[in-house]
Scaffold this motif. Structure first.
Motif, mmCIF file in Angstrom:
data_model
loop_
_atom_site.group_PDB
_atom_site.id
_atom_site.type_symbol
_atom_site.label_atom_id
_atom_site.label_comp_id
_atom_site.label_asym_id
_atom_site.label_seq_id
_atom_site.Cartn_x
_atom_site.Cartn_y
_atom_site.Cartn_z
ATOM 1 N N LEU A 99 0.806 7.047 -6.481
ATOM 2 C CA LEU A 99 -0.269 8.034 -6.668
ATOM 3 C C LEU A 99 0.261 9.452 -6.471
ATOM 4 C CD1 LEU A 99 -3.174 6.177 -4.842
ATOM 5 C CD2 LEU A 99 -3.152 6.835 -7.255
ATOM 6 N N LEU A 100 1.108 9.654 -5.473
ATOM 7 C CA LEU A 100 1.677 10.982 -5.255
ATOM 8 C C LEU A 100 2.565 11.390 -6.419
ATOM 9 C CD1 LEU A 100 2.531 10.928 -1.439
ATOM 10 C CD2 LEU A 100 0.633 12.090 -2.592
ATOM 11 N N ASP A 101 3.275 10.437 -6.989
ATOM 12 C CA ASP A 101 4.095 10.732 -8.159
ATOM 13 C C ASP A 101 3.215 11.156 -9.332
ATOM 14 O OD1 ASP A 101 6.737 10.672 -9.567
ATOM 15 O OD2 ASP A 101 5.724 9.123 -10.734
ATOM 16 N N LEU A 107 0.827 -1.209 0.000
ATOM 17 C CA LEU A 107 0.000 0.000 0.000
ATOM 18 C C LEU A 107 0.864 1.262 0.000
ATOM 19 C CD1 LEU A 107 -2.906 -0.957 2.434
ATOM 20 C CD2 LEU A 107 -3.025 -0.670 -0.040
ATOM 21 N N ARG A 108 1.967 1.233 0.739
ATOM 22 C CA ARG A 108 2.854 2.403 0.744
ATOM 23 C C ARG A 108 3.449 2.644 -0.641
ATOM 24 N NH1 ARG A 108 4.545 5.078 5.127
ATOM 25 N NH2 ARG A 108 3.614 4.421 7.100
ATOM 26 N N ALA A 109 3.803 1.571 -1.330
ATOM 27 C CA ALA A 109 4.321 1.725 -2.692
ATOM 28 C C ALA A 109 3.255 2.291 -3.611
ATOM 29 C CB ALA A 109 4.810 0.377 -3.212
ATOM 30 N N GLU A 110 2.017 1.833 -3.439
ATOM 31 C CA GLU A 110 0.924 2.344 -4.261
ATOM 32 C C GLU A 110 0.647 3.809 -3.946
ATOM 33 O OE1 GLU A 110 -3.740 1.257 -5.409
ATOM 34 O OE2 GLU A 110 -2.552 -0.121 -4.160
ATOM 35 N N ALA A 111 0.708 4.177 -2.659
ATOM 36 C CA ALA A 111 0.490 5.565 -2.265
ATOM 37 C C ALA A 111 1.549 6.479 -2.868
ATOM 38 C CB ALA A 111 0.485 5.689 -0.737
ATOM 39 N N ALA A 139 7.681 14.981 -3.637
ATOM 40 C CA ALA A 139 8.582 15.726 -2.756
ATOM 41 C C ALA A 139 7.896 16.195 -1.483
ATOM 42 C CB ALA A 139 9.161 16.932 -3.501
ATOM 43 N N ARG A 140 6.567 16.176 -1.458
ATOM 44 C CA ARG A 140 5.807 16.649 -0.297
ATOM 45 C C ARG A 140 5.292 15.506 0.565
ATOM 46 N NH1 ARG A 140 6.373 22.252 -0.025
ATOM 47 N NH2 ARG A 140 5.817 23.243 -1.993
ATOM 48 N N ARG A 161 -5.539 20.443 -3.151
ATOM 49 C CA ARG A 161 -6.509 19.930 -4.121
ATOM 50 C C ARG A 161 -5.924 18.725 -4.865
ATOM 51 N NH1 ARG A 161 -10.774 23.195 -4.142
ATOM 52 N NH2 ARG A 161 -11.741 22.098 -5.869
ATOM 53 N N LEU A 162 -4.613 18.732 -5.089
ATOM 54 C CA LEU A 162 -3.966 17.584 -5.724
ATOM 55 C C LEU A 162 -4.007 16.359 -4.810
ATOM 56 C CD1 LEU A 162 -0.857 19.280 -7.370
ATOM 57 C CD2 LEU A 162 -2.911 18.437 -8.522
ATOM 58 N N VAL A 163 -3.892 16.576 -3.493
ATOM 59 C CA VAL A 163 -4.051 15.464 -2.556
ATOM 60 C C VAL A 163 -5.447 14.874 -2.697
ATOM 61 C CG1 VAL A 163 -4.068 14.751 -0.130
ATOM 62 C CG2 VAL A 163 -2.385 16.427 -0.920
ATOM 63 N N GLY A 164 -6.454 15.754 -2.859
ATOM 64 C CA GLY A 164 -7.822 15.281 -3.066
ATOM 65 C C GLY A 164 -7.952 14.425 -4.314
ATOM 66 N N VAL A 165 -7.242 14.797 -5.383
ATOM 67 C CA VAL A 165 -7.265 13.991 -6.609
ATOM 68 C C VAL A 165 -6.621 12.634 -6.354
ATOM 69 C CG1 VAL A 165 -6.442 13.822 -8.990
ATOM 70 C CG2 VAL A 165 -7.297 16.003 -8.111
#
Length: 287
Positions: free
Chosen positions: A138-140, A131-135, A146-147, A161-165
């Motif tokens: 998604l952030l990439d 799940l961490r790899a998948e997360a 970087a955040r 808003r990008l976190v929401g996406v």
């Protein structure tokens, strides 16, 4: 002869009333698989109300919404998400005191709630690593690698808003509804987000968009549906919407800024037909 593909989303003569107030009247349109469709209109036109009906937060007074052929009436929002229809919201909905990575992990755990307790107690470490790899993937995809370790509440509004996406994408949707996604973003951030929308579509996700940024809508949409006072007044490709008389009337009536923009455009090009003034009016009315 091949039959045309079935719509992924069908809004069939939907109406919404609050007492004597008609918020939406006889809204009807389809979205085909793989399209980017925008739902636009002046403030108060009924766009977010329509989104709330499509995602189970509001029941229509009449009509029906179908997703992949399934009528959504009576389904709860989480049940609709499980069918493959996910959304973002106008306001950011992050957990401000958790890291950006943990926000996305929470979204992923919601997809498999039965394993959440085991993961939290450290009894399923292989699942947690996956799940961490998948997360992080998604952030990439949304440009927030970087955040990842920063608190979500410390991010700029556009980044939240990008976190929401990313949270919406964590549900593995077949279709994504974006409610004013570039609100609060500057021009550079908006250009990046347009690229993100196209990249999401390239991964097979259909997109329905509500947005006030008209240049962005015109650039990214395959088709546009226009609401005014709760009624569908036009739909078609961007070039047709730019010069549609009903759309011109709806937006030119929204205020002096729109009217002045149209007049300036007409004076600058007196021989020009209506599309250029309309484009200027659309953009000014949402400035």
């Amino acid at each position: 002869m091949d039959s045309p593909p079935s719509p992924i989303l069908s809004v069939e003569h939907v109406g919404v009333r609050f007492g004597g107030l008609v918020a939406i009247a006889d809204l009807h349109f389809d979205v085909q698989p793989g399209e980017i469709v925008s739902l636009i209109g002046p403030n108060g036109a009924g766009k977010t109300t329509a989104f709330n009906v499509m995602t189970g937060f509001l029941r229509p007074s009449q009509g029906v919404v179908r997703f992949r052929g399934t009528a959504l009436a009576g389904l709860q929002p989480h049940e609709i998400v499980r069918l493959g229809l996910s959304r973002t919201f106008q306001r950011t909905s992050v957990f401000p005191d958790d890291s950006v990575l943990d926000n996305v992990l929470i979204g992923l755990h919601r997809r498999t709630p039965a394993r959440l307790l085991d993961t939290l107690l450290g009894r399923d470490r292989a699942s947690e690593r996956r799940l961490r790899a998948e997360a992080r993937d998604l952030l990439d995809r949304v440009g927030l690698t970087a955040r990842a370790d920063e608190k979500a509440g410390a991010l700029a509004y556009g980044e939240q808003r990008l976190v929401g996406v990313a949270l919406a994408l964590a549900t593995e949707p077949a279709m994504l509804l974006l409610d004013e996604p570039v609100s609060g973003m500057n021009a550079s951030e908006t250009r990046v987000f347009v690229g993100l929308i196209r990249a999401i579509r390239e991964r097979g996700v259909t997109i329905l968009l509500v947005e006030h940024d008209m240049p962005m809508v015109m650039a990214v949409s395959d088709r546009i549906a226009v609401l005014n006072y709760g009624r569908l007044i036009a739909q078609g490709p961007p070039e047709a919407i730019r010069s549609d008389p009903a759309v011109i009337e709806a937006y030119l009536g929204q205020g002096s800024a729109a009217r002045e923009a149209a007049m300036r455009a007409a004076q600058a090009s007196p021989a020009q037909t209506s599309p250029a003034p309309v484009s200027a009016a659309l953009e000014a009315s949402h400035a």
